[in-house]
Design a protein around this motif. Sequence first.
Motif, PDB file in Angstrom:
ATOM      1  N   GLY A  26       0.812  -1.203   0.000  1.00  0.00           N
ATOM      2  CA  GLY A  26       0.000   0.000   0.000  1.00  0.00           C
ATOM      3  C   GLY A  26       0.849   1.258   0.000  1.00  0.00           C
ATOM      4  O   GLY A  26       2.004   1.260   0.453  1.00  0.00           O
ATOM      5  N   VAL A  27       0.269   2.322  -0.520  1.00  0.00           N
ATOM      6  CA  VAL A  27       0.910   3.636  -0.531  1.00  0.00           C
ATOM      7  C   VAL A  27       0.198   4.484   0.520  1.00  0.00           C
ATOM      8  O   VAL A  27      -0.993   4.771   0.391  1.00  0.00           O
ATOM      9  N   CYS A  28       0.928   4.866   1.558  1.00  0.00           N
ATOM     10  CA  CYS A  28       0.348   5.531   2.722  1.00  0.00           C
ATOM     11  C   CYS A  28       0.815   6.983   2.783  1.00  0.00           C
ATOM     12  O   CYS A  28       1.914   7.311   2.327  1.00  0.00           O
ATOM     13  N   ARG A  29      -0.006   7.828   3.393  1.00  0.00           N
ATOM     14  CA  ARG A  29       0.415   9.223   3.546  1.00  0.00           C
ATOM     15  C   ARG A  29       1.676   9.326   4.401  1.00  0.00           C
ATOM     16  O   ARG A  29       2.468  10.251   4.216  1.00  0.00           O
ATOM     17  N   GLY A  39      -9.398   9.508   3.334  1.00  0.00           N
ATOM     18  CA  GLY A  39      -8.483   8.733   2.518  1.00  0.00           C
ATOM     19  C   GLY A  39      -8.564   7.264   2.857  1.00  0.00           C
ATOM     20  O   GLY A  39      -9.617   6.734   3.217  1.00  0.00           O
ATOM     21  N   SER A  40      -7.419   6.582   2.784  1.00  0.00           N
ATOM     22  CA  SER A  40      -7.393   5.140   2.984  1.00  0.00           C
ATOM     23  C   SER A  40      -7.903   4.756   4.372  1.00  0.00           C
ATOM     24  O   SER A  40      -8.774   3.900   4.520  1.00  0.00           O
ATOM     25  N   GLY A  92       6.207   5.982  -8.251  1.00  0.00           N
ATOM     26  CA  GLY A  92       6.368   7.435  -8.167  1.00  0.00           C
ATOM     27  C   GLY A  92       5.101   8.172  -8.532  1.00  0.00           C
ATOM     28  O   GLY A  92       4.732   9.173  -7.895  1.00  0.00           O
ATOM     29  N   ARG A  93       4.395   7.689  -9.552  1.00  0.00           N
ATOM     30  CA  ARG A  93       3.123   8.322  -9.948  1.00  0.00           C
ATOM     31  C   ARG A  93       2.072   8.131  -8.869  1.00  0.00           C
ATOM     32  O   ARG A  93       1.276   9.046  -8.592  1.00  0.00           O
ATOM     33  N   ALA A  94       2.046   6.945  -8.243  1.00  0.00           N
ATOM     34  CA  ALA A  94       1.096   6.713  -7.160  1.00  0.00           C
ATOM     35  C   ALA A  94       1.335   7.690  -6.009  1.00  0.00           C
ATOM     36  O   ALA A  94       0.389   8.255  -5.444  1.00  0.00           O
ATOM     37  N   LEU A  95       2.597   7.903  -5.659  1.00  0.00           N
ATOM     38  CA  LEU A  95       2.918   8.858  -4.603  1.00  0.00           C
ATOM     39  C   LEU A  95       2.477  10.269  -4.983  1.00  0.00           C
ATOM     40  O   LEU A  95       1.927  11.009  -4.159  1.00  0.00           O
ATOM     41  N   ASP A 141       0.036  11.022  -7.079  1.00  0.00           N
ATOM     42  CA  ASP A 141      -1.430  11.055  -7.068  1.00  0.00           C
ATOM     43  C   ASP A 141      -1.959  11.218  -5.649  1.00  0.00           C
ATOM     44  O   ASP A 141      -2.914  11.969  -5.410  1.00  0.00           O
ATOM     45  N   LEU A 142      -1.330  10.528  -4.692  1.00  0.00           N
ATOM     46  CA  LEU A 142      -1.742  10.679  -3.302  1.00  0.00           C
ATOM     47  C   LEU A 142      -1.453  12.088  -2.814  1.00  0.00           C
ATOM     48  O   LEU A 142      -2.297  12.728  -2.167  1.00  0.00           O
TER      49      LEU A 142
END
Length: 336
Positions: free
Chosen positions: A41-44, A178-179, A314-317, A319-320
Amino acid sequence: MVVDADMRAWTTHGSGDARLTIVPVPEIAAHSLLVRVEACGVCRTDLHVIDGDIARHRDPVIPGHQVVGEVIATGSATSRFAVGDRVGVAWLAETCGSCRWCISGKENLCPNARFTGWDVDGGHADQVIVDERFAYAFPAGVDPVDTAPLLCAGIIGFRALSRARLPAGGALGVYGFGSSGHLTAQMAAAQGATVHVMTRGEHNRALARALNLGFVGEEAEEPPSDLDAAIVFAPAGPLVLAALRATAPGGTVVLAGIHMSDIPAMSYEDHLFGERDLRTVTANTREDGEGFLRLAGNLGLKASVSRYRFADTGRALDDLRAGRAAGSLVIDRSLR
């Protein structure tokens, strides 16, 4: 299984940057497992580490602490897991086990605690090391992508909800959707609460409306009725005041993030008087994790997931960071 000498990993490089690099595969200590990452998962919190919002403990470091994967090698002193098992790797990576917090069941407050993706390398990589005493067991048939967000967003939401002391059938305010927010809202609703969501971003508000919650509004909007408790997930200090104003006397406001911008000056009469309690969440215990995962299974708790390829981490980060995606963002290693 033959383990490669090198692997791909996204590592921090100065403030605000993560790059795909080649690094050595980590060495396996006595109590450790080497895990092939299937999903992360990509977390804040990853952003807080990358962007320098929280003090760097290591640089470079590999972020990522919501990992599901397969054990491919074990240390000499391991006993809980074997090669081929599926495990989860979460934020809490190590505690001392002997301080007053550890021995009183509050290991999340251990002053010597170490954390995945902050103190030790995390799961935005081909492989990750985890101490088996801090790993979570999953059955072979679990979906790695659906499960990954539960390992931080879900666990922290669970702890925040427990600290909110929400009465049965009460009204809960969720600030930031968010998540963690969207999983916590589902938990609270399943327990009979009326959930009011205040959040920025039309993507997030659309997700909240799709869950048929009690109220959905702008990030600092006043809910239609007093709240019995509120949880602030967004790292925005001014929302603390909005949540306190919206909470009835005797209610509780919980701050669930590891980082928050400065909180403006409070008025004692407007924000705190009336026995309103202001509480925080600091990481979690393994007991929290096990308890939440049992509850999630019983409820059939489901994250709304946006999947990304490993090459697009990197794009996911980004986007978040920009609020371009709702729910949980997950790196799916099955995508090519």
